[in-house]
Design a protein around this motif. Structure first.
Motif, PDB file in Angstrom:
ATOM      1  N   PHE A   1      54.295  36.377  39.438  1.00 24.43           N
ATOM      2  CA  PHE A   1      54.304  37.423  38.408  1.00 24.43           C
ATOM      3  C   PHE A   1      55.163  37.043  37.207  1.00 24.43           C
ATOM      4  O   PHE A   1      54.739  37.216  36.064  1.00 24.43           O
ATOM      5  N   ASP A   2      56.374  36.538  37.436  1.00 25.32           N
ATOM      6  CA  ASP A   2      57.260  36.193  36.319  1.00 25.32           C
ATOM      7  C   ASP A   2      56.651  35.093  35.451  1.00 25.32           C
ATOM      8  O   ASP A   2      56.669  35.168  34.220  1.00 25.32           O
TER       9      ASP A   2
ATOM     10  N   MET B   1      46.969  42.409  33.848  1.00 31.30           N
ATOM     11  CA  MET B   1      46.867  41.058  33.302  1.00 31.30           C
ATOM     12  C   MET B   1      47.837  40.114  34.000  1.00 31.30           C
ATOM     13  O   MET B   1      47.498  38.963  34.275  1.00 31.30           O
ATOM     14  N   VAL B   2      49.012  40.595  34.330  1.00 28.80           N
ATOM     15  CA  VAL B   2      49.985  39.777  35.065  1.00 28.80           C
ATOM     16  C   VAL B   2      49.418  39.397  36.430  1.00 28.80           C
ATOM     17  O   VAL B   2      49.514  38.243  36.862  1.00 28.80           O
TER      18      VAL B   2
ATOM     19  N   LEU C   1      45.251  33.326  38.866  1.00 31.16           N
ATOM     20  CA  LEU C   1      44.719  32.117  38.231  1.00 31.16           C
ATOM     21  C   LEU C   1      45.728  30.971  38.267  1.00 31.16           C
ATOM     22  O   LEU C   1      45.336  29.810  38.417  1.00 31.16           O
ATOM     23  N   LEU C   2      47.006  31.277  38.161  1.00 32.19           N
ATOM     24  CA  LEU C   2      48.039  30.246  38.312  1.00 32.19           C
ATOM     25  C   LEU C   2      47.986  29.652  39.724  1.00 32.19           C
ATOM     26  O   LEU C   2      48.110  28.433  39.897  1.00 32.19           O
ATOM     27  N   TYR C   3      47.827  30.510  40.717  1.00 31.65           N
ATOM     28  CA  TYR C   3      47.722  30.023  42.096  1.00 31.65           C
ATOM     29  C   TYR C   3      46.507  29.105  42.225  1.00 31.65           C
ATOM     30  O   TYR C   3      46.586  28.019  42.793  1.00 31.65           O
ATOM     31  N   PHE C   4      45.378  29.558  41.688  1.00 35.00           N
ATOM     32  CA  PHE C   4      44.145  28.780  41.750  1.00 35.00           C
ATOM     33  C   PHE C   4      44.311  27.420  41.072  1.00 35.00           C
ATOM     34  O   PHE C   4      43.849  26.408  41.578  1.00 35.00           O
TER      35      PHE C   4
END
Length: 136
Positions: A18-19, A78-79, A85-88
């Motif tokens: 999240f951050d 959005m977060v 998407l960051l994980y992906f």
């Protein structure tokens, strides 16, 4: 052999990013690069689950939000989407992407968990996108 990720672990992986997602959403210079990397990664995946097939909608939503074309969405949504998407995008996660099938299964589970969590906002975006396309 890595174990299969649970829904609780998938949600924890979302929260863990999240951050970083919040910081990314506030940095216009990095958003386009991030979205381009996502699109390139999707093209390289040998098998595509339904969850992975939904990623272009999430990318489109982030792009519309970033360009300020669509802002009727809570920032927390959005977060969550950018976190998924960051994980992906990360090659090193709970199950590394280089492990055939399992490497994409944990990605799919995190995307599905996010989708379920913010589904109403995604559906509102899809309706907006459809109506804005017919208006042109």
């Amino acid at each position: 052999m890595p174990k299969k990720m649970t829904k609780e672990e998938a949600f924890a992986q979302l929260q863990k990013r999240f951050d970083k997602a919040e910081t990314l959403l506030k940095d216009d210079a990095k958003v386009q690069t991030f979205l381009d990397k996502l699109e390139r990664k999707i093209k390289r995946i040998p098998f595509v689950s339904q969850e992975i097939k939904n990623i272009p909608v999430l990318i489109s939503m982030v792009r519309s939000y970033w360009k300020k074309d669509y802002t009727k969405v809570p920032f927390k949504t959005m977060v969550a989407i950018v976190s998924a998407l960051l994980y992906f995008l990360s090659p090193i996660d709970v199950v590394p992407d280089w492990i055939p099938v399992l490497g994409q299964m944990d990605d799919a589970l995190v995307i599905a968990t996010c989708w379920k969590w913010v589904n109403d906002d995604i559906e509102a975006y899809r309706k907006w996108r459809k109506s804005s396309q017919t208006d042109q």
